[in-house]
Scaffold this motif. Structure first.
Motif, PDB file in Angstrom:
ATOM      1  N   VAL A 446     -33.416  56.006  67.324  1.00 56.97           N
ATOM      2  CA  VAL A 446     -32.386  55.389  66.486  1.00 56.97           C
ATOM      3  C   VAL A 446     -31.793  54.166  67.174  1.00 56.97           C
ATOM      4  O   VAL A 446     -31.336  53.224  66.516  1.00 56.97           O
ATOM      5  CB  VAL A 446     -31.276  56.414  66.157  1.00 56.97           C
ATOM      6  CG1 VAL A 446     -30.127  55.769  65.411  1.00 56.97           C
ATOM      7  CG2 VAL A 446     -31.859  57.562  65.336  1.00 56.97           C
ATOM      8  N   LEU A 447     -31.829  54.146  68.497  1.00 54.64           N
ATOM      9  CA  LEU A 447     -31.306  53.027  69.278  1.00 54.64           C
ATOM     10  C   LEU A 447     -32.416  52.291  70.011  1.00 54.64           C
ATOM     11  O   LEU A 447     -32.215  51.754  71.105  1.00 54.64           O
ATOM     12  CB  LEU A 447     -30.248  53.522  70.265  1.00 54.64           C
ATOM     13  CG  LEU A 447     -28.983  54.105  69.636  1.00 54.64           C
ATOM     14  CD1 LEU A 447     -28.055  54.668  70.703  1.00 54.64           C
ATOM     15  CD2 LEU A 447     -28.259  53.065  68.801  1.00 54.64           C
ATOM     16  N   ALA A 484     -25.365  58.147  69.006  1.00 55.36           N
ATOM     17  CA  ALA A 484     -25.958  57.152  68.107  1.00 55.36           C
ATOM     18  C   ALA A 484     -25.238  57.126  66.765  1.00 55.36           C
ATOM     19  O   ALA A 484     -24.954  56.054  66.216  1.00 55.36           O
ATOM     20  CB  ALA A 484     -27.446  57.441  67.913  1.00 55.36           C
ATOM     21  N   GLN A 485     -24.930  58.284  66.218  1.00 51.72           N
ATOM     22  CA  GLN A 485     -24.260  58.350  64.920  1.00 51.72           C
ATOM     23  C   GLN A 485     -22.878  57.732  64.952  1.00 51.72           C
ATOM     24  O   GLN A 485     -22.393  57.204  63.941  1.00 51.72           O
ATOM     25  CB  GLN A 485     -24.154  59.807  64.467  1.00 51.72           C
ATOM     26  CG  GLN A 485     -25.486  60.427  64.057  1.00 51.72           C
ATOM     27  CD  GLN A 485     -25.378  61.923  63.811  1.00 51.72           C
ATOM     28  OE1 GLN A 485     -24.423  62.559  64.235  1.00 51.72           O
ATOM     29  NE2 GLN A 485     -26.374  62.483  63.142  1.00 51.72           N
ATOM     30  N   ARG A 492     -26.814  49.839  65.437  1.00 51.70           N
ATOM     31  CA  ARG A 492     -28.030  50.656  65.394  1.00 51.70           C
ATOM     32  C   ARG A 492     -29.216  49.854  64.840  1.00 51.70           C
ATOM     33  O   ARG A 492     -30.337  49.961  65.331  1.00 51.70           O
ATOM     34  CB  ARG A 492     -27.798  51.912  64.555  1.00 51.70           C
ATOM     35  CG  ARG A 492     -26.835  52.908  65.177  1.00 51.70           C
ATOM     36  CD  ARG A 492     -27.011  54.299  64.563  1.00 51.70           C
ATOM     37  NE  ARG A 492     -26.765  54.286  63.138  1.00 51.70           N
ATOM     38  CZ  ARG A 492     -25.591  54.566  62.572  1.00 51.70           C
ATOM     39  NH1 ARG A 492     -24.547  54.832  63.342  1.00 51.70           N
ATOM     40  NH2 ARG A 492     -25.455  54.564  61.261  1.00 51.70           N
ATOM     41  N   GLU A 493     -28.948  49.039  63.826  1.00 53.82           N
ATOM     42  CA  GLU A 493     -30.023  48.231  63.247  1.00 53.82           C
ATOM     43  C   GLU A 493     -30.506  47.182  64.242  1.00 53.82           C
ATOM     44  O   GLU A 493     -31.713  46.949  64.388  1.00 53.82           O
ATOM     45  CB  GLU A 493     -29.541  47.564  61.953  1.00 53.82           C
ATOM     46  CG  GLU A 493     -30.545  46.610  61.327  1.00 53.82           C
ATOM     47  CD  GLU A 493     -31.872  47.266  60.986  1.00 53.82           C
ATOM     48  OE1 GLU A 493     -32.887  46.542  60.934  1.00 53.82           O
ATOM     49  OE2 GLU A 493     -31.901  48.498  60.775  1.00 53.82           O
ATOM     50  N   THR A 505     -28.490  46.778  74.216  1.00 54.50           N
ATOM     51  CA  THR A 505     -28.135  47.989  73.479  1.00 54.50           C
ATOM     52  C   THR A 505     -27.500  49.014  74.412  1.00 54.50           C
ATOM     53  O   THR A 505     -26.506  49.662  74.069  1.00 54.50           O
ATOM     54  CB  THR A 505     -29.374  48.600  72.813  1.00 54.50           C
ATOM     55  OG1 THR A 505     -29.959  47.641  71.930  1.00 54.50           O
ATOM     56  CG2 THR A 505     -29.017  49.839  72.015  1.00 54.50           C
TER      57      THR A 505
END
Length: 688
Positions: A446-447, A484-485, A492-493, A505
């Protein structure tokens, strides 16, 4: 600098009398009086729907800075904790627009910025701050926290009221009934997101503005966030230009933080961060007085060889001609300060770092200082942690095009990354679980595949600590995915798409997730427990924005030796920018993590001798105290305790075993449960 509380009764809730609301505010302020022992004050609206409270540590405008502050028309009111830097220039600009100031404090610019710029006022603030501002004409309340989360601010909706305070302990006097948030404890919300140990009580996130209307409508909006350049776009600047740009902004950040009407000192460890601040501060002061000296304060641990930063700090103090002060606590001192440090930080701890900081700030206070400059935030901004290095190596850095920088080939990067990931991952001092580079792949994807959030996710209690109903109700706690959430979808994108370099990141995760906890629970809360204000110069947002804009390879710098082997130097550009102000020893020294080493007990074949830590855990982590929590499994805790008390092998770094850390975490929550008077958790009451 201060502490604040606030109450707003929504339209549907009957307000108390003005006398009762004033009394509640004063009781609330009494619980955090140490944050501002110099004066206190309250303001209550005529209809008793809104109340503001403030305790003050006077630093600027000593004679007339009593808060709450109000404008000349009596319609806008505020309470402020912290410092607004460059306020003199802003004040002059506002006076030219017609503003009339009643005090000499920096805090008063808040009211006039609001009156001239409306809801855009917060973007014009620079510094570390938390505030509440109420506009009685519009019946709007605003509350905000600085961009990095240096100053704490909590809020909750309780009984139709919005309650706000600098610390959790100030909320019960305003009407909050404390309850355990066991889901947050299971998922370590105190570390990973905006939750706390108390159900329904949250932190205002760093860089956010809260707005509350009389109708009861509450909303949060981000007014600032970190950003990083497109990883594929070359940076046109030379390395020399980048270093000079960082140096100029570091000097400006320190200069602003030397502004005070009381003496200022510097926390000095044995590392490059605080040494840079001390060196720059000395240089600035000597512009006007060649004989000027700073006072430095260092936490040392004699007899622990490489773990003691005291000797290095002494050499730096001698180099600067500083008045050096050393605080050298024993294990007994740290153990005796542990529960007090937990009470002030209102967070579970897994080591004695916070106890050490509490003792250090007490010594600073006793020496007559109210303000200290610190080096906090440099690691998260410049790339100082060892676990940033694998993420730096995950992608090439086309942004760095200066010919003076030699970069590894893709094949060489892959070799070095494989070497790092093939060896056992380093265990952080706060970790309660083993770090892994191979698990939780979905969450890492996700990251963009980085491993930094997995390093932080090792700060999780075992599911076995909890009674069976809790993991069954809330599921398995997967820290990496929770981290991450909790991040902005935009971030995240940018991570998953590769728009941001993996190092950037990772820095974003460090800045947004763990840094606010470190700044509060390991910094601000422990200083103000002893009426001392800390000022982290590296978190000046103009400096942070500039460093964020730099390419990855000037933060983590690859270096090739004569044998062709590649290594990486962390915080390279910080070292270069600070080089004129520090010793050659500090310029070349690698990162050492802040540690409070614990002595090893003498042992005999019959039974190990208990240290002060063993005695503390034996006396406080008892069946009665654990079961009083309601959510903890005594048989699991008893196993940890017996294993620790019978241990004969100890970590070689002077730290604590994971079992000892887990026990300190349990003791932390026992302490907070007792002092906050939190009732025992039960499955039935949890749903009420």
């Amino acid at each position: 600098m201060c502490g604040l509380t606030a109450v707003y009764y929504a339209q549907a809730s009957p307000p108390p009398s003005t006398a009762n609301l004033g009394s509640a505010l004063n009781k609330s302020l009494e619980t955090i009086k140490y944050r501002g022992p110099d004066s206190s004050g309250t303001w209550v609206s005529d209809d008793a729907r809104v109340g503001l409270g403030h305790v003050r540590l006077s630093i600027i405008g000593l004679a007339n800075g009593l808060q709450p502050l109000s404008d000349e028309s009596g319609t806008v009111h505020c309470v402020v904790n912290g410092e607004f830097y460059g306020f003199e220039k802003i004040r002059t600009e506002l006076e030219a627009k017609g503003s009339v100031f009643a005090t000499e404090t920096d805090s008063e610019i808040l009211i006039h910025l609001y009156k001239h710029y409306s809801v855009n006022f917060v973007q014009r603030l620079r510094g570390e701050f938390a505030f509440v501002l109420y506009d009685s004409t519009r019946q709007l309340l605003f509350a905000a926290r600085d961009r990095s989360g240096i100053k704490p601010l909590y809020y909750t909706l309780s009984g139709g009221r919005l309650l706000i305070a600098s610390e959790l302990k100030a909320l019960p006097a305003l009407g909050l009934e404390p309850k355990w948030d066991v889901e947050s404890i299971l998922q370590m919300g105190e570390y990973f997101d905006d939750r706390t140990i108390l159900k329904g009580v949250q932190k205002i996130p760093p860089g956010y503005l809260l707005t509350f209307r009389r109708s009861g409508h509450l909303f949060l909006r981000s007014y600032w966030d970190h950003n990083y350049p497109d990883a594929a776009v070359p940076d046109p600047r030379t390395v020399e230009e980048m270093v000079q740009g960082a140096r100029e902004r570091m000097i400006e950040a320190v200069r602003l933080r030397l502004r005070s009407d009381v003496p200022v000192a510097v926390y000095l460890s044995g590392g490059i961060d605080s040494s840079s601040v001390a060196g720059i501060a000395t240089s600035i002061l000597r512009e006007k007085n060649p004989e000027a000296k700073i006072s430095t304060f260092t936490l040392g641990f004699p007899g622990t060889k490489d773990l003691d930063e005291g000797p290095s700090a002494r050499r730096t103090a001698e180099f600067l001609g500083a008045d050096a002060h050393m605080v050298e606590p024993s294990e007994k001192d740290l153990v005796e300060a542990f529960e007090e440090s937990v009470w002030h930080a209102e967070s579970p701890y897994f080591a004695f770092n916070a106890a050490g900081k509490l003792l250090l700030s007490k010594f600073v206070h006793n020496q007559g200082y109210k303000v200290v400059l610190t080096g906090e935030g440099a690691d998260e901004t410049f790339g100082g942690y060892i676990f940033f290095i694998p993420d730096y190596l995950r992608a090439p850095d086309p942004a760095t095009r200066d010919p003076v920088v030699s970069l590894p080939t893709d094949a060489e990067r892959a070799v070095l990354l494989h070497k790092i990931e093939s060896t056992p991952a380093p265990v952080a001092q706060l970790a309660l679980q083993q770090m892994s580079y191979t698990d939780q792949a979905e969450a890492r994807s996700v990251l963009g595949g980085i491993s930094t959030p997995r390093s932080w996710a090792a700060i999780l209690f075992d599911a076995e600590l909890f009674v069976p109903e809790i993991p069954w109700a809330f599921g398995k706690a997967e820290g990496t995915m929770m981290i991450a959430q909790g991040l902005e979808p935009r971030a995240r994108e940018n991570a998953a798409s590769g728009k941001w370099h993996p190092l950037h990141t990772s820095l974003y995760v460090g800045q947004k997730v763990i840094l606010p906890w470190l700044l509060s629970a390991m910094g601000e809360r422990l200083e103000l427990a002893n009426s001392v204000e800390s000022r982290p110069a590296f978190l000046d947002h103009a400096l942070v924005e500039y460093v964020n804009s730099l390419p990855p390879s000037v933060k983590v710098r690859p270096v090739q030796d004569e044998n062709g082997e590649w290594t990486c130097t962390e915080k390279w550009i910080l070292r270069e920018a600070a080089r004129p102000f520090v010793t050659d020893e500090l310029y070349r020294r690698r990162k050492m993590h802040y540690n409070t080493p614990i002595a090893r007990p003498s042992t005999s074949p019959a039974k190990p001798a208990l240290t002060p830590l063993g005695i503390l855990l034996q006396n406080r982590v008892t069946k009665e105290n654990v079961e009083r929590l309601g959510w903890a499994n005594w048989s699991y805790v008893e196993g940890l305790l017996n294993e620790f008390l019978g241990a004969t092998e100890w970590p070689t770094d002077g730290g604590l075993s994971m079992g000892a850390r887990k026990l300190l975490g349990v003791l932390s929550l026992i302490t907070l449960g007792e002092r906050l008077q939190i009732p025992a958790w039960s499955p039935r009451k949890a749903h009420l």
